[in-house]
Design an enzyme around this catalytic site. Structure first.
Site, PDB file in Angstrom:
ATOM      1  N   LYS A 104      38.550  36.297  31.396  1.00 31.70           N
ATOM      2  CA  LYS A 104      38.079  35.289  32.353  1.00 31.70           C
ATOM      3  C   LYS A 104      37.865  33.978  31.616  1.00 31.70           C
ATOM      4  O   LYS A 104      37.362  33.972  30.490  1.00 31.70           O
ATOM      5  CB  LYS A 104      36.784  35.807  32.990  1.00 31.70           C
ATOM      6  CG  LYS A 104      36.036  34.832  33.886  1.00 31.70           C
ATOM      7  CD  LYS A 104      34.789  35.519  34.462  1.00 31.70           C
ATOM      8  CE  LYS A 104      33.867  34.534  35.171  1.00 31.70           C
ATOM      9  NZ  LYS A 104      32.663  35.180  35.726  1.00 31.70           N
TER      10      LYS A 104
ATOM     11  N   ASP B 130      30.829  41.107  34.084  1.00 37.36           N
ATOM     12  CA  ASP B 130      31.456  39.960  33.418  1.00 37.36           C
ATOM     13  C   ASP B 130      30.584  39.594  32.223  1.00 37.36           C
ATOM     14  O   ASP B 130      29.490  39.047  32.387  1.00 37.36           O
ATOM     15  CB  ASP B 130      31.555  38.766  34.377  1.00 37.36           C
ATOM     16  CG  ASP B 130      32.525  38.993  35.542  1.00 37.36           C
ATOM     17  OD1 ASP B 130      32.814  40.175  35.849  1.00 37.36           O
ATOM     18  OD2 ASP B 130      32.974  38.009  36.143  1.00 37.36           O
TER      19      ASP B 130
ATOM     20  N   LYS C  10      41.070  36.092  35.268  1.00 35.53           N
ATOM     21  CA  LYS C  10      40.172  35.461  36.237  1.00 35.53           C
ATOM     22  C   LYS C  10      39.890  34.019  35.847  1.00 35.53           C
ATOM     23  O   LYS C  10      39.121  33.766  34.929  1.00 35.53           O
ATOM     24  CB  LYS C  10      38.862  36.253  36.330  1.00 35.53           C
ATOM     25  CG  LYS C  10      37.832  35.645  37.299  1.00 35.53           C
ATOM     26  CD  LYS C  10      36.593  36.533  37.396  1.00 35.53           C
ATOM     27  CE  LYS C  10      35.476  35.860  38.185  1.00 35.53           C
ATOM     28  NZ  LYS C  10      34.276  36.725  38.321  1.00 35.53           N
TER      29      LYS C  10
END
Length: 256
Positions: free
Chosen positions: A165, A102, A197
């Site tokens: 995300k 991430d 996400k």
């Protein structure tokens, strides 16, 4: 099973159970791995700092939970615009054995009008990942402006992101339904293989159900799976287990 219980069950299966605290230790990560193996099934992943990947891998193997992915973070949490450092961190994360990375998009640079560095950083980090999944954190709560949230999402997808995300969980405003609407719409327009996400701020099954509802409305019920949808959370799990009558009521927490 009630709708709320169904949402709780799904949210566990879609969860990146997270600890990204300054006081994290090997023992806290070991405990996290044990929590990820829940009475309602395993979470999709855990998300931890890179240095804890080896102990997490060892623990998950010992638990027979090899299906739980190990995610980590790079260029975190500030989203600096130094591409070389972001790439070095991402390569190191892959070398440690991360299944997923991430990375934080250089969102402040975008706010200042620089679109190029964000695209180039994500592209370079995706190349560094190889087959490892790349999720790009756009920090939607700081971007705030719907046009900027949209642009960060577009640039990330164009540069090769596997997921977009919302948040690091380190700023005052994290996942919101408004940001989810924008980001999921961009996915529907650009590439429905890209995942989404929401991270931080999802506290219970009812809130999880709201985010799932937005995704299903925009992309269809069949689209939602661990390959395309994750919840980033630390304190959510206990609440979901309580909804499923598998745990006591959670204590109030400031967790992610």
């Amino acid at each position: 099973m009630t709708d709320l219980k169904k949402a709780a069950q799904r949210a566990i299966e879609l969860m990146d159970l997270t600890t990204l605290n300054d006081d994290d230790t090997d023992q806290k990560v070991i405990d996290l791995c044990h929590k990820a193996v829940t009475p309602a099934g395993n979470t999709a992943a855990i998300c931890i700092y890179p240095r804890f990947i080896p102990i997490a891998r060892k623990t998950l193997d010992e638990l027979g939970a090899e299906d739980i992915q190990i995610a980590t973070v790079t260029n975190f949490p500030h989203g600096n615009d130094d591409i070389a450092i972001a790439v070095l961190e991402t390569r190191a994360a892959v070398a440690y054995g991360a299944d997923e990375v991430d990375v934080v998009f250089p969102y402040r640079a975008l706010m200042e009008g620089n679109e190029t560095v964000g695209y180039e950083l994500v592209k370079a980090c995706k190349e560094a990942c190889g087959e490892v999944l790349l999720k790009v954190i756009i920090e939607s709560g700081v971007l705030a402006d719907p046009a900027l949230i949209r642009r960060a999402s577009e640039l990330s997808i164009d540069a090769g992101a596997d997921f977009i995300k919302t948040s690091t969980g380190k700023v005052p405003v994290n996942a919101t339904l408004e940001a989810a609407e924008i980001m999921l719409t961009v996915i529907s327009e650009k590439n429905t293989k890209v995942g989404f996400k929401p991270a931080g701020g999802v506290r219970d099954a009812a809130q999880a159900a709201e985010f799932l509802g937005v995704a299903e409305r925009i992309l269809g019920a069949d689209w939602v799976s661990p390959r395309t949808f994750r919840f980033g959370a630390s304190s959510l799990l206990n609440s979901l287990l309580h909804t499923l009558e598998l745990a006591d009521a959670p204590k109030p927490t400031q967790g992610y």
